[in-house]
Write a protein that holds these residues in place. Sequence first.
Motif, PDB file in Angstrom:
ATOM      1  N   SER A 114       0.827  -1.204   0.000  1.00  0.00           N
ATOM      2  CA  SER A 114       0.000   0.000   0.000  1.00  0.00           C
ATOM      3  C   SER A 114       0.866   1.261   0.000  1.00  0.00           C
ATOM      4  O   SER A 114       1.851   1.353   0.740  1.00  0.00           O
ATOM      5  CB  SER A 114      -0.901   0.007   1.242  1.00  0.00           C
ATOM      6  N   PRO A 115       0.497   2.261  -0.792  1.00  0.00           N
ATOM      7  CA  PRO A 115       1.260   3.518  -0.799  1.00  0.00           C
ATOM      8  C   PRO A 115       0.969   4.383   0.429  1.00  0.00           C
ATOM      9  O   PRO A 115       1.699   5.328   0.709  1.00  0.00           O
ATOM     10  CB  PRO A 115       0.773   4.218  -2.077  1.00  0.00           C
ATOM     11  N   PHE A 116      -0.084   4.053   1.165  1.00  0.00           N
ATOM     12  CA  PHE A 116      -0.467   4.851   2.332  1.00  0.00           C
ATOM     13  C   PHE A 116       0.042   4.166   3.600  1.00  0.00           C
ATOM     14  O   PHE A 116      -0.496   3.151   4.028  1.00  0.00           O
ATOM     15  CB  PHE A 116      -1.986   5.016   2.381  1.00  0.00           C
ATOM     16  N   LYS A 117       1.073   4.752   4.194  1.00  0.00           N
ATOM     17  CA  LYS A 117       1.714   4.126   5.361  1.00  0.00           C
ATOM     18  C   LYS A 117       1.377   4.807   6.677  1.00  0.00           C
ATOM     19  O   LYS A 117       1.802   4.344   7.730  1.00  0.00           O
ATOM     20  CB  LYS A 117       3.243   4.163   5.185  1.00  0.00           C
ATOM     21  N   GLU A 118       0.633   5.912   6.645  1.00  0.00           N
ATOM     22  CA  GLU A 118       0.362   6.656   7.865  1.00  0.00           C
ATOM     23  C   GLU A 118      -0.530   5.849   8.806  1.00  0.00           C
ATOM     24  O   GLU A 118      -1.501   5.224   8.379  1.00  0.00           O
ATOM     25  CB  GLU A 118      -0.326   7.981   7.534  1.00  0.00           C
TER      26      GLU A 118
END
Length: 436
Positions: A114-118
């Motif tokens: 996933s590009p969203f790691k937050e």
Amino acid sequence: MKKEINKVLNFIDLHKGEENKRKVIENITSSISFRGSNLWILACAILIASVGLNVNSTAVIIGAMLISPLMGPIVGAGFGLGMYDFELVKKSIKNLLIATFVSLAISTIYFYASPFKEAQSELLARTSPNIYDILIAFFGGLVGVIAVTRVEKGNPIPGVAIATALMPPLCTAGYSLALGNIGYFLGAMYLYAINCVFICIATFIIVKFLKYPIAQQLDIRREKQVKYGITILIMLMILPSIYFAYQLFVEKSYRLKTEVFIKKEFTDHDYPIIYKRIEYNSNPKKIELAFLSKKFNNEEISNLNKKLIDYNLPNTQLLIQQDTFNISRDILNKMNSSKDLVDKKDIIINSLREQLSEYQFNNEQITDESKVLFPYISSLVIGNYSYKNAQNTKIIPVVLYQSKKELDKEMNHKLKSWLKIRLAKDSIEVYRQPFK
């Protein structure tokens, strides 16, 4: 008196509406295995839960919990312990380990890709379990196993799946593995272990209470070993969770004291705060504030830091950001990115109160017109609001109106359209300033 007691006991009797015990055991045994369709359902549920945690969607996470088949082997282990059927216990634990490994593998792969790691709030909520999670798991497990043993299963099963929340901790552990965060991983797996253990113990208690048939007769020594093992397992789960609950209480208490400090020293003196951040886990702890117009000299800041002790805030440092140019330039970015800011409208309104005095229109006529066209409006002020970004400076006409109740969507749109024509502007912002 005895008759009254018998009526009460009959009223709360768990044996009423009970399913045939042999049929319940067959259903439990069949739901343990993770092969074929069960494995596919588990994989899909884990992916859905991972997406929900990734985008911080509570609804998606709940959907994943509803379709998860993870409860099967946990309840199976509880039944096995209650009936001293150790083959059923072994089979249940084996399948639970398979399900856990598959879940961790799938969620880790998803979060790695996933590009969203937050780390979103739904995800962070599964990294610090406490005593309340034990209570939820235990009583959720009680409801679940009582429902399983009924002829009419009713509505409790979906609710138990949501309350006990087995999927999110596993997905959080997968996220932690993907990012290499051991602290999050241990917290998430501890929450998962709490849920598994206390659902199993709740099942054990109900199985014993309903007197399910014992698979094999144990001698007194072996029976005591089982009870000691369960007791030790309970203590291993409870003691750390009590510590975490205490830490949560201490942190909440600290944050409450900081709010009291900020209110009495700043808010009560009408110093508009446009930025606030509390760093509880740093050493020393930090309270960072920025004000719209108020300036503090070094002596005032030093005195305020000394006052922290009076508010029972030891080992804490007050930091006041006073670079007004940077604050003005970054105010919109901070509104969108920081979770510790006050409400966006409050920031803009506080900012406008200061800036309208410099960019005031001669708007008496417009105000009178607005009262005729929009009777709910009691007063109206118009000014130019300017802010800088990296490329240029933008100036936008901004309207603050006062009314006893907020205009509905249609009236607000009419007001905005009228003002655009009246002021000959392409862009305009309209905000309501509530009565104090």
